[in-house]
Design a protein around this motif. Structure first.
Motif, mmCIF file in Angstrom:
data_model
loop_
_atom_site.group_PDB
_atom_site.id
_atom_site.type_symbol
_atom_site.label_atom_id
_atom_site.label_comp_id
_atom_site.label_asym_id
_atom_site.label_seq_id
_atom_site.Cartn_x
_atom_site.Cartn_y
_atom_site.Cartn_z
ATOM 1 N N GLN A 84 -11.163 -8.068 -2.043
ATOM 2 C CA GLN A 84 -12.108 -7.689 -1.705
ATOM 3 C C GLN A 84 -12.402 -6.871 -1.354
ATOM 4 O O GLN A 84 -13.855 -6.378 -0.605
ATOM 5 C CB GLN A 84 -12.257 -9.251 -1.643
ATOM 6 C CG GLN A 84 -11.997 -10.313 -2.458
ATOM 7 C CD GLN A 84 -12.850 -10.447 -3.640
ATOM 8 O OE1 GLN A 84 -13.124 -10.702 -4.133
ATOM 9 N NE2 GLN A 84 -11.426 -10.393 -5.081
ATOM 10 N N ILE A 85 -11.594 -5.680 -1.650
ATOM 11 C CA ILE A 85 -12.223 -4.541 -1.407
ATOM 12 C C ILE A 85 -12.335 -3.109 -2.355
ATOM 13 O O ILE A 85 -12.682 -3.278 -3.376
ATOM 14 C CB ILE A 85 -11.370 -3.625 -0.194
ATOM 15 C CG1 ILE A 85 -9.763 -3.806 -0.493
ATOM 16 C CG2 ILE A 85 -11.007 -4.756 1.239
ATOM 17 C CD1 ILE A 85 -8.914 -2.910 0.540
ATOM 18 N N GLY A 86 -13.271 -2.217 -1.611
ATOM 19 C CA GLY A 86 -13.696 -0.794 -2.847
ATOM 20 C C GLY A 86 -12.251 -0.134 -2.584
ATOM 21 O O GLY A 86 -11.627 0.237 -1.734
ATOM 22 N N THR A 87 -11.892 0.613 -3.400
ATOM 23 C CA THR A 87 -11.188 1.492 -3.625
ATOM 24 C C THR A 87 -11.371 2.997 -2.651
ATOM 25 O O THR A 87 -9.958 2.957 -2.298
ATOM 26 C CB THR A 87 -11.462 2.259 -4.666
ATOM 27 O OG1 THR A 87 -12.769 3.290 -5.098
ATOM 28 C CG2 THR A 87 -11.786 1.321 -6.396
ATOM 29 N N LYS A 88 -12.766 2.544 -2.261
ATOM 30 C CA LYS A 88 -12.185 3.456 -0.360
ATOM 31 C C LYS A 88 -12.046 3.480 0.343
ATOM 32 O O LYS A 88 -10.883 4.203 0.902
ATOM 33 C CB LYS A 88 -13.842 3.765 -0.394
ATOM 34 C CG LYS A 88 -14.558 5.231 -1.085
ATOM 35 C CD LYS A 88 -15.969 5.318 -0.299
ATOM 36 C CE LYS A 88 -16.158 6.185 -1.563
ATOM 37 N NZ LYS A 88 -18.225 6.700 -1.071
ATOM 38 N N PRO A 91 -1.295 -0.796 -8.714
ATOM 39 C CA PRO A 91 -2.319 -0.403 -9.416
ATOM 40 C C PRO A 91 -3.840 -0.477 -8.666
ATOM 41 O O PRO A 91 -3.409 -1.687 -8.268
ATOM 42 C CB PRO A 91 -2.308 -1.233 -10.796
ATOM 43 C CG PRO A 91 -0.830 -1.578 -11.020
ATOM 44 C CD PRO A 91 -0.363 -1.910 -10.113
ATOM 45 N N ILE A 92 -4.441 0.156 -8.391
ATOM 46 C CA ILE A 92 -5.608 0.464 -7.689
ATOM 47 C C ILE A 92 -6.436 -1.327 -7.329
ATOM 48 O O ILE A 92 -6.601 -1.885 -6.722
ATOM 49 C CB ILE A 92 -5.879 1.395 -7.285
ATOM 50 C CG1 ILE A 92 -7.428 1.241 -5.746
ATOM 51 C CG2 ILE A 92 -7.211 1.588 -8.702
ATOM 52 C CD1 ILE A 92 -8.149 2.825 -5.591
ATOM 53 N N GLY A 93 -6.788 -1.385 -9.251
ATOM 54 C CA GLY A 93 -7.461 -2.429 -10.037
ATOM 55 C C GLY A 93 -6.614 -3.844 -8.957
ATOM 56 O O GLY A 93 -7.745 -4.688 -8.537
ATOM 57 N N VAL A 94 -5.080 -3.618 -8.449
ATOM 58 C CA VAL A 94 -4.606 -5.003 -7.662
ATOM 59 C C VAL A 94 -4.924 -4.870 -6.586
ATOM 60 O O VAL A 94 -5.333 -6.335 -5.873
ATOM 61 C CB VAL A 94 -2.914 -5.215 -8.508
ATOM 62 C CG1 VAL A 94 -2.665 -6.220 -7.256
ATOM 63 C CG2 VAL A 94 -2.933 -5.319 -9.780
ATOM 64 N N PHE A 139 0.590 -0.940 0.069
ATOM 65 C CA PHE A 139 -0.103 -0.199 -0.351
ATOM 66 C C PHE A 139 1.176 1.224 0.615
ATOM 67 O O PHE A 139 0.431 2.798 -0.358
ATOM 68 C CB PHE A 139 -0.340 -0.043 0.781
ATOM 69 C CG PHE A 139 -2.157 -1.058 0.727
ATOM 70 C CD1 PHE A 139 -3.116 -0.543 0.907
ATOM 71 C CD2 PHE A 139 -1.477 -2.057 1.439
ATOM 72 C CE1 PHE A 139 -4.240 -1.311 0.287
ATOM 73 C CE2 PHE A 139 -3.186 -3.424 1.755
ATOM 74 C CZ PHE A 139 -4.090 -2.593 1.329
ATOM 75 N N ALA A 140 2.070 1.265 0.574
ATOM 76 C CA ALA A 140 3.162 2.547 0.445
ATOM 77 C C ALA A 140 3.858 2.355 -0.787
ATOM 78 O O ALA A 140 5.091 2.451 -0.845
ATOM 79 C CB ALA A 140 3.903 2.432 1.569
#
Length: 233
Positions: free
Chosen positions: A215-219, A206-209, A199-200
């Motif tokens: 199994q979480i959302g972009t938020k 890539p956020i899609g990865v 995450f850093a």
């Protein structure tokens, strides 16, 4: 005449013996070579790391002027500052702090934990780790590649081993501080904290990865990143 006949009769055995020896050599060459758990053996008495050198090798270039301070470090005597998000602090005594460790294949760390402190899930890609508990009690564990958790509660005087490359953690569930000394069979074991790595990273994963993997959302991804990513000055 009889001697010649005997020689002719025994001569076919020589090629057979030669073929057998050749086959044995081939089999030995095809066998997997023995692996080593630590760094390569040193080729001279000492090779003190020149941390300023631009020469890139597997390790560090050797410096010419060597002093006793290259083999000395006093940083493990005091507790680290645990007033951070995880409530833990790692003080390393690796080749970057003790240049004399270059090519010797060993290093140490001190880890301090506030009450409730966590050394979050991470790996050491280049070393096995052994911890010795100085004070307090810790819940520790590692996860095998078969996804099995091997965990135990350890207290002062206990030792626990984390195999090389496997994800592991330590958690202080007590109401008093805890501390361990860690030993590694590498001069620079490396550390990859799973959360920070994913995450850093820079550039960013890539956020899609991340959304698909966890199994979480972009938020949720943005929320985790805001807490883990290093603060920009």
């Amino acid at each position: 005449m009889q001697a010649r006949t005997m020689a002719r009769a025994s001569s076919p055995l020589l090629p057979c013996a030669a073929v057998a020896v050749l086959l044995l050599v081939v089999v030995l060459l095809l066998l997997p070579s023995p692996s080593t758990a630590g760094d390569p053996d040193l080729l001279q008495d000492i090779c003190v790391a020149d941390l300023t050198s631009a020469v890139k090798v597997n390790g560090f270039a050797c410096k010419a002027a060597v002093t006793e301070d290259d083999f000395y470090f006093r940083g493990l005597g005091a507790a680290g500052n645990t007033s951070n998000t995880y409530g833990s602090a790692v003080t390393g005594a690796n080749v970057e702090k003790v240049p004399g460790l270059n090519t010797l294949g060993v290093s140490m760390s001190r880890i301090d934990y506030a009450p409730g402190g966590l050394n979050p899930p991470h790996t050491h890609p280049r070393a096995t780790e052994m911890v010795f508990v100085l004070q307090g009690a810790l819940d520790v564990g590692f996860i095998t590649t078969g996804n099995r958790l091997v965990a135990k509660t350890i207290t002062a005087g206990d030792v626990f081993v984390f195999p090389r490359g496997l994800v592991h953690f330590q958690k202080n569930n007590g109401d008093v501080p805890a501390a361990v000394v860690s030993a590694f069979n590498s001069q620079l074991p490396g550390t990859q904290s799973l959360a920070t790595t994913l995450f850093a990273a820079s550039p960013e994963v890539p956020i899609g990865v991340l959304t698909k993997a966890f199994q979480i959302g972009t938020k949720e991804v943005d929320k985790i990143k805001s807490r883990i990513a290093p603060k920009k000055s």
